[in-house]
Write an enzyme that holds these catalytic residues in place. Structure first.
Site, mmCIF file in Angstrom:
data_model
loop_
_atom_site.group_PDB
_atom_site.id
_atom_site.type_symbol
_atom_site.label_atom_id
_atom_site.label_comp_id
_atom_site.label_asym_id
_atom_site.label_seq_id
_atom_site.Cartn_x
_atom_site.Cartn_y
_atom_site.Cartn_z
ATOM 1 N N ALA A 161 -1.886 2.643 1.705
ATOM 2 C CA ALA A 161 -0.502 3.121 1.838
ATOM 3 C C ALA A 161 -0.142 4.033 0.669
ATOM 4 C CB ALA A 161 0.461 1.938 1.905
ATOM 5 N N GLU A 180 -1.813 2.491 -10.707
ATOM 6 C CA GLU A 180 -2.678 1.427 -10.186
ATOM 7 C C GLU A 180 -2.957 0.435 -11.310
ATOM 8 O OE1 GLU A 180 -4.034 0.237 -7.303
ATOM 9 O OE2 GLU A 180 -4.769 -1.273 -8.704
ATOM 10 N N THR A 189 -7.372 -2.551 0.924
ATOM 11 C CA THR A 189 -7.880 -1.537 1.857
ATOM 12 C C THR A 189 -9.381 -1.336 1.648
ATOM 13 O OG1 THR A 189 -5.717 -0.478 1.699
ATOM 14 C CG2 THR A 189 -7.453 0.767 2.799
ATOM 15 N N GLY A 193 -12.250 -4.068 6.689
ATOM 16 C CA GLY A 193 -13.168 -3.413 7.612
ATOM 17 C C GLY A 193 -12.668 -2.016 7.965
ATOM 18 N N GLY A 194 -11.398 -1.734 7.636
ATOM 19 C CA GLY A 194 -10.814 -0.420 7.926
ATOM 20 C C GLY A 194 -10.590 -0.174 9.412
ATOM 21 N N ALA A 303 2.790 -1.621 -12.981
ATOM 22 C CA ALA A 303 4.241 -1.438 -12.909
ATOM 23 C C ALA A 303 4.899 -2.804 -13.042
ATOM 24 C CB ALA A 303 4.614 -0.798 -11.583
ATOM 25 N N ASP A 371 3.581 -8.155 -6.400
ATOM 26 C CA ASP A 371 4.365 -7.518 -7.477
ATOM 27 C C ASP A 371 5.514 -6.678 -6.918
ATOM 28 O OD1 ASP A 371 2.133 -8.520 -8.706
ATOM 29 O OD2 ASP A 371 1.726 -6.756 -9.926
ATOM 30 N N ARG A 431 -5.308 -14.571 16.023
ATOM 31 C CA ARG A 431 -5.839 -15.223 14.824
ATOM 32 C C ARG A 431 -5.196 -16.572 14.559
ATOM 33 N NH1 ARG A 431 -6.066 -9.899 10.941
ATOM 34 N NH2 ARG A 431 -7.881 -9.038 11.989
ATOM 35 N N GLU A 570 1.513 -3.342 3.233
ATOM 36 C CA GLU A 570 1.706 -4.795 3.357
ATOM 37 C C GLU A 570 2.884 -5.307 2.541
ATOM 38 O OE1 GLU A 570 -2.070 -6.904 3.347
ATOM 39 O OE2 GLU A 570 -1.045 -8.827 3.087
HETATM 40 C C1 LIG Z 1 -11.258 -8.670 3.770
HETATM 41 C C2 LIG Z 1 -10.140 -7.970 4.512
HETATM 42 C C3 LIG Z 1 -10.428 -7.300 5.702
HETATM 43 C C4 LIG Z 1 -9.405 -6.637 6.384
HETATM 44 N N1 LIG Z 1 -9.728 -5.899 7.496
HETATM 45 C C5 LIG Z 1 -8.752 -5.187 8.108
HETATM 46 C C6 LIG Z 1 -9.069 -4.302 9.194
HETATM 47 O O1 LIG Z 1 -10.226 -4.114 9.551
HETATM 48 N N2 LIG Z 1 -8.038 -3.645 9.795
HETATM 49 C C7 LIG Z 1 -6.738 -3.809 9.411
HETATM 50 O O2 LIG Z 1 -5.856 -3.196 10.006
HETATM 51 N N3 LIG Z 1 -6.430 -4.602 8.351
HETATM 52 C C8 LIG Z 1 -7.394 -5.274 7.685
HETATM 53 N N4 LIG Z 1 -7.078 -6.051 6.607
HETATM 54 C C9 LIG Z 1 -5.708 -6.012 6.078
HETATM 55 C C10 LIG Z 1 -5.508 -4.711 5.317
HETATM 56 O O3 LIG Z 1 -6.689 -4.418 4.584
HETATM 57 C C11 LIG Z 1 -4.335 -4.751 4.339
HETATM 58 O O4 LIG Z 1 -3.208 -5.267 4.975
HETATM 59 C C12 LIG Z 1 -4.055 -3.337 3.845
HETATM 60 O O5 LIG Z 1 -5.231 -2.774 3.294
HETATM 61 C C13 LIG Z 1 -2.944 -3.301 2.828
HETATM 62 O O6 LIG Z 1 -2.850 -1.963 2.387
HETATM 63 P P1 LIG Z 1 -1.810 -1.597 1.250
HETATM 64 O O7 LIG Z 1 -2.031 -0.172 0.921
HETATM 65 O O8 LIG Z 1 -0.480 -2.050 1.665
HETATM 66 O O9 LIG Z 1 -2.227 -2.528 0.030
HETATM 67 P P2 LIG Z 1 -3.603 -2.554 -0.796
HETATM 68 O O10 LIG Z 1 -4.677 -1.821 -0.105
HETATM 69 O O11 LIG Z 1 -3.856 -3.972 -1.144
HETATM 70 O O12 LIG Z 1 -3.233 -1.724 -2.091
HETATM 71 C C14 LIG Z 1 -2.260 -2.176 -2.994
HETATM 72 C C15 LIG Z 1 -2.608 -1.624 -4.365
HETATM 73 O O13 LIG Z 1 -1.510 -1.843 -5.254
HETATM 74 C C16 LIG Z 1 -2.008 -2.228 -6.521
HETATM 75 N N5 LIG Z 1 -0.951 -2.935 -7.230
HETATM 76 C C17 LIG Z 1 -0.426 -4.153 -6.950
HETATM 77 N N6 LIG Z 1 0.550 -4.441 -7.828
HETATM 78 C C18 LIG Z 1 0.668 -3.379 -8.674
HETATM 79 C C19 LIG Z 1 1.486 -3.095 -9.794
HETATM 80 N N7 LIG Z 1 2.375 -3.978 -10.254
HETATM 81 N N8 LIG Z 1 1.335 -1.909 -10.434
HETATM 82 C C20 LIG Z 1 0.407 -1.002 -10.016
HETATM 83 N N9 LIG Z 1 -0.421 -1.258 -8.953
HETATM 84 C C21 LIG Z 1 -0.288 -2.415 -8.293
HETATM 85 C C22 LIG Z 1 -3.200 -3.102 -6.155
HETATM 86 O O14 LIG Z 1 -4.071 -3.270 -7.226
HETATM 87 C C23 LIG Z 1 -3.805 -2.316 -4.997
HETATM 88 O O15 LIG Z 1 -4.730 -1.371 -5.423
HETATM 89 C C24 LIG Z 1 -8.077 -6.698 5.899
HETATM 90 C C25 LIG Z 1 -7.803 -7.382 4.716
HETATM 91 C C26 LIG Z 1 -8.826 -8.006 4.008
HETATM 92 C C27 LIG Z 1 -8.510 -8.704 2.732
#
Ligand SMILES: Cc1cc2nc3c(=O)[nH]c(=O)nc-3n(C[C@H](O)[C@H](O)[C@H](O)COP(=O)(O)OP(=O)(O)OC[C@H]3O[C@@H](n4cnc5c(N)ncnc54)[C@H](O)[C@@H]3O)c2cc1C
Length: 605
Positions: A161, A180, A189, A193-194, A303, A371, A431, A570
């Site tokens: 995101a 980050e 992410t 599995g993406g 942050a 966070d 699930r 998320e």
């Molecule tokens: C093993 C696994 C497999 C999955 N497979 C799938 C799939 O195949 N398809 C699907 O749709 N979903 C899947 N999901 C769910 C999906 O991966 C997540 O919901 C999604 O990647 C979340 O994306 P995001 O960008 O919101 O957060 P994230 O990708 O978790 O990124 C958040 C980032 O924010 C950073 N961060 C956090 N707090 C702070 C702060 N205070 N200051 C600075 N940085 C910070 C973190 O370090 C991280 O890098 C899976 C999840 C897991 C764990």
């Protein structure tokens, strides 16, 4: 040979890296060089090994005149964009400072420890003592002093995101800082599995599968017991095809020529990034971000607080360097929260859902600590659906990691059985349905069964060879020529299992499953070798979070927009209801990530 558990491997590597002896059991490193003894490293190229997150890594440490001049990784399966990034950074640190007294890179701790152990192992081969090198002057990664602290848009969290928001805003000509907290980018992410739910995708079209955004929206709403916000769901369902094209053409992401059928969906619609991993997306997006002027990624920067200006708009972010402990303020005109969920924060989980205590392991990154929820609620953001926490049904019973070999189920080629050798649920159900059904089985555990035909057809065991070997080393997966032999390994009732498989194969011929009404085409499991693995549910995804509207604007308790504050991914709740359908998070994070980036640009003016 004595079976060495994964934990034993990790402990051995960890102890070595943290100052213990570097003589790793089971390793027979080869070395070439002049073989001088004593505490000075002899000239040569010394090969050592360490046990990483995804198996053994092999590293060549080149020594000249007692100094390390080059470090080459000869073999490694550490996650692209995570383990390899950490290894690159540590190599440079070691060479620049001629020391093994360095910290591991956060977010890639196991890869770092394995790498340090391997270099130490090589040094021991050279006649030097790795323990002496570990006592040398400590060196740390340093912050880039030229880092900007002001921009138009500040994005917090470099997962899917965050990259979508940051790249979108920077492409619109704005100055963007992407913060980050870990030493590597990617968050959940990268671990994922993406797989991405995309109605109307190119593979569906080729295969003549009829689908539509309306059908995806209906599935998502039903799958979440109609607790998700239909407006937010519609944005995701209507935006995901465009997001997949954005990933392809803007991000450079490559895809497999295959689809997965995730539980609760009415059709097969989920596209798969190359290698079945979200790191394909993050590696490419990170590369793309690096080539856009005006976009700066600042790692190791957590942050801590959102700051409003005099008018009440959120414009700035307070942060703390994870390298030095120093405080910084990043000033901008708009802020996007993209910090992910709170699956790894047990206190937060229990606060909102007492059932989700520490006894339940998690699939998530250590960074998924909520966070964004904490920072947002501190300035009055409304939290919504926080009690809805999803467990993933098929996870490693010892570590909680999501088991990718069990995607054989999503390929519609495996059945789920219990200790009694019986099927107990429809394998492609939601699930939460699967997780609840597993909890009721003997030992709150269940087993997956498939055969060599399935393995050959999918290539999944090659794609996830590291996971397979790891599971095999701990007896969590077994490959056997006969069904009885595979069943015996887990104490499963073999006679009953044979009956279950015979019945399944019969259903396949008839094209009907009278027991559980299997929704996809059924494939017989007739002929070995057979594979069985054990699994348990683990916390996977948090459906709740910051309340947003369709513009990704964060709302306060009264439902009013908090000016200048946007959220995507998320960290934002109320999209998935009580239960997220598989592959819908990717559809969400890239769609709302891009919306948040665009709306932040508009707000910044
Ligand atoms: C093993 C696994 C497999 C999955 N497979 C799938 C799939 O195949 N398809 C699907 O749709 N979903 C899947 N999901 C769910 C999906 O991966 C997540 O919901 C999604 O990647 C979340 O994306 P995001 O960008 O919101 O957060 P994230 O990708 O978790 O990124 C958040 C980032 O924010 C950073 N961060 C956090 N707090 C702070 C702060 N205070 N200051 C600075 N940085 C910070 C973190 O370090 C991280 O890098 C899976 C999840 C897991 C764990």
């Amino acid at each position: 040979m004595e079976r060495m558990s994964r934990r034993t491997f990790i402990t051995a590597a960890g102890a070595a890296a943290l100052g213990g002896t570097l003589a790793l059991a089971g390793c027979a490193p080869s070395a070439s060089g002049n073989g001088k003894s004593g505490t000075t490293a002899a000239d040569g190229a010394w090969v050592g090994t360490g046990m990483g997150k995804h198996g053994e890594i092999e590293v060549e440490t080149v020594v000249k005149d007692g100094a390390i001049t080059r470090i080459n990784v000869l073999k490694s399966r550490e996650t692209q964009g995570m383990g390899d990034t950490a290894i690159d950074e540590l190599s440079q640190l070691i060479i620049d400072n001629q020391t093994l007294s360095v910290d591991t890179v956060s977010g890639a701790t196991l890869s770092s420890m394995a790498f340090l152990a391997a270099v130490g192992d090589g040094l021991n081969q050279s006649g030097a003592k790795a323990t002496d090198w570990q006592k040398r002057t400590h060196a740390t990664l340093s912050l880039d002093e030229s880092m900007p602290t002001s921009a138009d848009v500040i994005v917090i969290g470099a997962g899917g995101a965050g990259f979508a928001a940051a790249i979108t805003a920077a492409n619109a000509g704005k100055k963007v800082i992407l913060l980050e907290k870990m030493g590597i980018v990617g968050g959940d992410t990268s671990l994922s599995g993406g797989e991405m739910a995309v109605p109307g995708n190119w593979i569906q079209k080729k295969n003549g599968v009829a689908d539509s955004p309306e059908q995806l929206a209906a599935d998502m709403l039903k799958g979440g017991d109609y607790k998700g916000d239909p407006e937010l769901v519609n944005v995701i369902a209507n935006g995901t095809l465009d997001s997949s094209q954005w990933l392809t053409f803007e991000g450079g992401v490559s895809w497999e020529h295959d689809l997965l059928f995730f539980g609760g969906h009415s059709v097969k619609r989920s596209i798969i990034p190359k290698g079945h991993t979200g790191s394909e997306m993050i590696v490419k997006l990170n590369k793309r971000a690096g080539r856009i002027s005006g976009l700066t990624v600042v790692k190791n920067m957590r942050a801590t607080d959102l700051v409003k200006d005099k008018s009440g708009s959120v414009t700035s972010v307070k942060a703390e360097s994870q390298l030095t402990g120093d405080s910084y303020t990043f000033t901008g005109k708009a802020v996007v929260l993209a910090c992910g969920g709170f699956g790894s924060n047990v206190d937060m989980r229990v606060k909102y859902n007492p059932d989700m205590d520490a006894k339940i392991l998690s699939t998530d990154s250590v960074a998924a600590t909520g966070d964004g929820v904490t920072m947002g609620s501190a300035i009055g953001a409304n939290l919504i659906d926080m009690q809805y926490i999803q467990t993933y049904p098929t996870c490693d019973p010892e570590s909680g990691s999501l088991l990718y070999v069990d995607d054989m189920r999503l390929e519609s080629l495996a059945i789920m059985i219990n200790k009694e050798g019986k099927r107990f649920v429809e394998e492609l159900d939601r699930r939460d349905v699967l997780s609840n059904a597993i909890k009721k089985q003997t030992g709150s555990m269940a087993y997956m069964l498939w055969n060599q035909n399935a393995a050959d057809k999918t290539g999944l065991l090659e794609d996830h060879a590291d996971e397979y070997e790891n599971l095999e080393s701990r007896g969590i997966i077994i490959k056997a020529d006969t069904l009885a032999e595979a069943a015996d390994h887990f104490g499963i009732d073999a006679a009953q299992l044979q009956k279950t498989v015979d019945a399944w194969n019969g259903y396949c011929k008839e094209g009907k499953d009278p027991d559980f009404n299997y929704r996809d085409t059924m494939t017989p499991i007739d002929g070995g070798p057979y594979y069985i693995n054990s699994y348990k549910p683990a916390v996977h995804y948090t459906m709740g979070g910051l309340h947003i509207n369709t513009n990704a604007e964060v709302l306060d308790d009264a439902g009013a927009v908090i000016p200048g504050l946007f959220a995507a991914g998320e960290v934002a709740g109320h999209k998935m209801g009580t239960n997220r359908l598989g592959s819908c998070s990717m559809a969400d994070i890239y769609t709302f990530g891009r919306i948040a980036g665009a709306k932040a640009v508009a707000f910044a003016g």
